[in-house]
Design a protein around this motif. Sequence first.
Motif, PDB file in Angstrom:
ATOM      1  N   UNK A   2      -0.996   6.945  -6.215  1.00  0.00           N
ATOM      2  CA  UNK A   2      -2.401   7.360  -6.316  1.00  0.00           C
ATOM      3  C   UNK A   2      -3.303   6.480  -5.449  1.00  0.00           C
ATOM      4  N   UNK A   3      -3.046   5.176  -5.456  1.00  0.00           N
ATOM      5  CA  UNK A   3      -3.855   4.265  -4.643  1.00  0.00           C
ATOM      6  C   UNK A   3      -3.663   4.537  -3.151  1.00  0.00           C
ATOM      7  N   UNK A   4      -2.412   4.753  -2.750  1.00  0.00           N
ATOM      8  CA  UNK A   4      -2.135   5.056  -1.339  1.00  0.00           C
ATOM      9  C   UNK A   4      -2.778   6.355  -0.910  1.00  0.00           C
ATOM     10  N   UNK A   5      -2.714   7.362  -1.781  1.00  0.00           N
ATOM     11  CA  UNK A   5      -3.288   8.662  -1.451  1.00  0.00           C
ATOM     12  C   UNK A   5      -4.818   8.569  -1.340  1.00  0.00           C
ATOM     13  N   UNK A   6      -5.436   7.776  -2.217  1.00  0.00           N
ATOM     14  CA  UNK A   6      -6.890   7.597  -2.173  1.00  0.00           C
ATOM     15  C   UNK A   6      -7.323   6.961  -0.848  1.00  0.00           C
ATOM     16  N   UNK A   7      -6.538   5.977  -0.386  1.00  0.00           N
ATOM     17  CA  UNK A   7      -6.860   5.335   0.894  1.00  0.00           C
ATOM     18  C   UNK A   7      -6.737   6.328   2.045  1.00  0.00           C
ATOM     19  N   UNK A   8      -5.660   7.115   2.030  1.00  0.00           N
ATOM     20  CA  UNK A   8      -5.467   8.124   3.076  1.00  0.00           C
ATOM     21  C   UNK A   8      -6.600   9.147   3.068  1.00  0.00           C
ATOM     22  N   UNK A   9      -7.021   9.549   1.865  1.00  0.00           N
ATOM     23  CA  UNK A   9      -8.047  10.575   1.729  1.00  0.00           C
ATOM     24  C   UNK A   9      -9.399  10.087   2.258  1.00  0.00           C
ATOM     25  N   UNK A  10      -9.619   8.782   2.219  1.00  0.00           N
ATOM     26  CA  UNK A  10     -10.887   8.225   2.686  1.00  0.00           C
ATOM     27  C   UNK A  10     -10.958   8.122   4.208  1.00  0.00           C
ATOM     28  N   UNK A  11      -9.850   8.416   4.878  1.00  0.00           N
ATOM     29  CA  UNK A  11      -9.783   8.298   6.336  1.00  0.00           C
ATOM     30  C   UNK A  11      -9.478   9.666   6.938  1.00  0.00           C
ATOM     31  N   UNK A  41       2.267   7.168  13.107  1.00  0.00           N
ATOM     32  CA  UNK A  41       2.667   6.015  12.316  1.00  0.00           C
ATOM     33  C   UNK A  41       2.115   4.709  12.889  1.00  0.00           C
ATOM     34  N   UNK A  42       2.019   4.623  14.220  1.00  0.00           N
ATOM     35  CA  UNK A  42       1.461   3.416  14.837  1.00  0.00           C
ATOM     36  C   UNK A  42      -0.020   3.262  14.491  1.00  0.00           C
ATOM     37  N   UNK A  43      -0.781   4.369  14.533  1.00  0.00           N
ATOM     38  CA  UNK A  43      -2.210   4.317  14.217  1.00  0.00           C
ATOM     39  C   UNK A  43      -2.432   3.990  12.744  1.00  0.00           C
ATOM     40  N   UNK A  44      -1.611   4.567  11.868  1.00  0.00           N
ATOM     41  CA  UNK A  44      -1.715   4.252  10.438  1.00  0.00           C
ATOM     42  C   UNK A  44      -1.415   2.776  10.207  1.00  0.00           C
ATOM     43  N   UNK A  45      -0.399   2.267  10.896  1.00  0.00           N
ATOM     44  CA  UNK A  45      -0.017   0.859  10.737  1.00  0.00           C
ATOM     45  C   UNK A  45      -1.162  -0.063  11.148  1.00  0.00           C
ATOM     46  N   UNK A  46      -1.839   0.259  12.249  1.00  0.00           N
ATOM     47  CA  UNK A  46      -2.918  -0.583  12.760  1.00  0.00           C
ATOM     48  C   UNK A  46      -4.137  -0.545  11.834  1.00  0.00           C
ATOM     49  N   UNK A  47      -4.458   0.639  11.298  1.00  0.00           N
ATOM     50  CA  UNK A  47      -5.698   0.813  10.539  1.00  0.00           C
ATOM     51  C   UNK A  47      -5.550   0.612   9.039  1.00  0.00           C
ATOM     52  N   UNK A  48      -4.354   0.260   8.581  1.00  0.00           N
ATOM     53  CA  UNK A  48      -4.136   0.039   7.156  1.00  0.00           C
ATOM     54  C   UNK A  48      -4.070  -1.454   6.873  1.00  0.00           C
ATOM     55  N   UNK A  74      -2.273  -5.330   2.497  1.00  0.00           N
ATOM     56  CA  UNK A  74      -1.976  -5.155   1.077  1.00  0.00           C
ATOM     57  C   UNK A  74      -1.834  -3.687   0.676  1.00  0.00           C
ATOM     58  N   UNK A  75      -2.197  -2.760   1.593  1.00  0.00           N
ATOM     59  CA  UNK A  75      -2.094  -1.325   1.296  1.00  0.00           C
ATOM     60  C   UNK A  75      -0.946  -0.650   2.044  1.00  0.00           C
ATOM     61  N   UNK A  76      -0.274  -1.367   2.934  1.00  0.00           N
ATOM     62  CA  UNK A  76       0.724  -0.755   3.817  1.00  0.00           C
ATOM     63  C   UNK A  76       1.844  -0.057   3.049  1.00  0.00           C
ATOM     64  N   UNK A  77       2.424  -0.742   2.059  1.00  0.00           N
ATOM     65  CA  UNK A  77       3.539  -0.157   1.305  1.00  0.00           C
ATOM     66  C   UNK A  77       3.144   1.120   0.600  1.00  0.00           C
ATOM     67  N   UNK A  78       1.946   1.098  -0.033  1.00  0.00           N
ATOM     68  CA  UNK A  78       1.504   2.274  -0.782  1.00  0.00           C
ATOM     69  C   UNK A  78       1.212   3.459   0.133  1.00  0.00           C
ATOM     70  N   UNK A  79       0.544   3.174   1.266  1.00  0.00           N
ATOM     71  CA  UNK A  79       0.187   4.247   2.205  1.00  0.00           C
ATOM     72  C   UNK A  79       1.440   4.867   2.802  1.00  0.00           C
ATOM     73  N   UNK A  80       2.384   4.034   3.244  1.00  0.00           N
ATOM     74  CA  UNK A  80       3.608   4.579   3.834  1.00  0.00           C
ATOM     75  C   UNK A  80       4.503   5.219   2.773  1.00  0.00           C
TER      76      UNK A  80
END
Length: 410
Positions: free
Chosen positions: A196-205, A322-329, A332-338
């Motif tokens: 849920x936390x990872x999805x919330x971060x993705x949704x905000x971007x 994946x490279x852009x997500x890695x740079x902009x995450x 502390x959120x990397x594991x959840x987002x990926x």
Amino acid sequence: MTLMSAQAISSIGDWLSIVAIITLVGLKWDASPLEVSFVFLCLAVPMALFGPVAGIIADRFSRKTLMIVSDVVRAVLILILTIATSLWMVYATLLTIGIFSALFIPAKNGKLKEVVPEKDMKGAMSITSMIDSSTKILGPLISGLLVTIVGAQQVFIIDSATFLVSAVILLFVPNAVNLETEEIATEQGAFKKEFALGFSFLKSNRFMMTGLILVGLSLLILQSADSQLIVLIRELTYASPDLFGYLVTGSGLGMFAAGFLLAKKTDYKPYPLMLLGVCGIGLSFGVMGALTHYDLSYSSIWGPALGFTAGFSASLIFVPFQATVQVNTPVHMTGRVFGVINSVMTTATIIGPLLGGWIATIIGVIPTFTITASLLVVVSLIGFFTKRKVERGITDVSTSKQGTPEATTS
């Protein structure tokens, strides 16, 4: 280097068996499109269902031992395929192999972190990525040749030997070092919360969310056709057993070439490249279906060539995203987002082959390729019309992340 040598041999073994199985089931047993799809599902489902649990197991027990056990068990299981007389024996064997493969991957990644200093981690990850691409090139090529020369059953015996060699090499990998385990306790039973936390971060971007939808949709459509390649090959008058291996090898070469170019030139705009990749895969599949429809000769030339363009295009989708997500995450959120991204991609990998097999059974494999190709081109065109809005989202994120070390150095 010892660990990576074992990884390379084990990965070649994976590709040896996949091509031999598809050749056996698709060409010799003349399986239906849906039955061929189940082969891919048996490999993907264990990763989706057992992957999170395997990650925790890899953090609790000796990773070296887990990798060795995984290799030895898979070596034994592969031999069952030499005496398989029905599709259900193949499916059951592949499901079990998939479980131990799902265990090997997180154990290998964790062991890499144990033995490689932090300052060398990016280089080490690049090498493991190159190994994966290289084995996808060499494995199918070797397998296609071996299937033609000695037959699928003998390839399974050779494949079993590769896993045993990998297990022996792993004996020389250093034992576990003392690692900090402060975060282990927080991983227990927190899958839903973390997701849920990872999805919330993705949704905000805006870019990440749009890119995730594009990647998931593209992978779903891609897998619908990709899982039916062996069925498409059967439509050709002169289909050789090694053509599927050449196609996958061409795809691996394309992915390797695109990855090399993207590594050399990193100042690209990700979204246009992703859309170009979606369109490229669509055109590759469309041309492949058309040439098969007309039963064009020299398939050993145009087949791998179109495999190359499809693989090249696929890298244009996944690597920039994946490279852009890695740079902009933030770190502390990397594991959840990926974790969310991997869940979406795995779901698409499971549903895609089922959908492709069902459509190919109803309307035929060539119309399936035509439909999937058209859908991919349409998705890319819709993306181009919304390009400004999405790229504005990338700019906004980049601006907001300035001055945040975690975001710019991860």
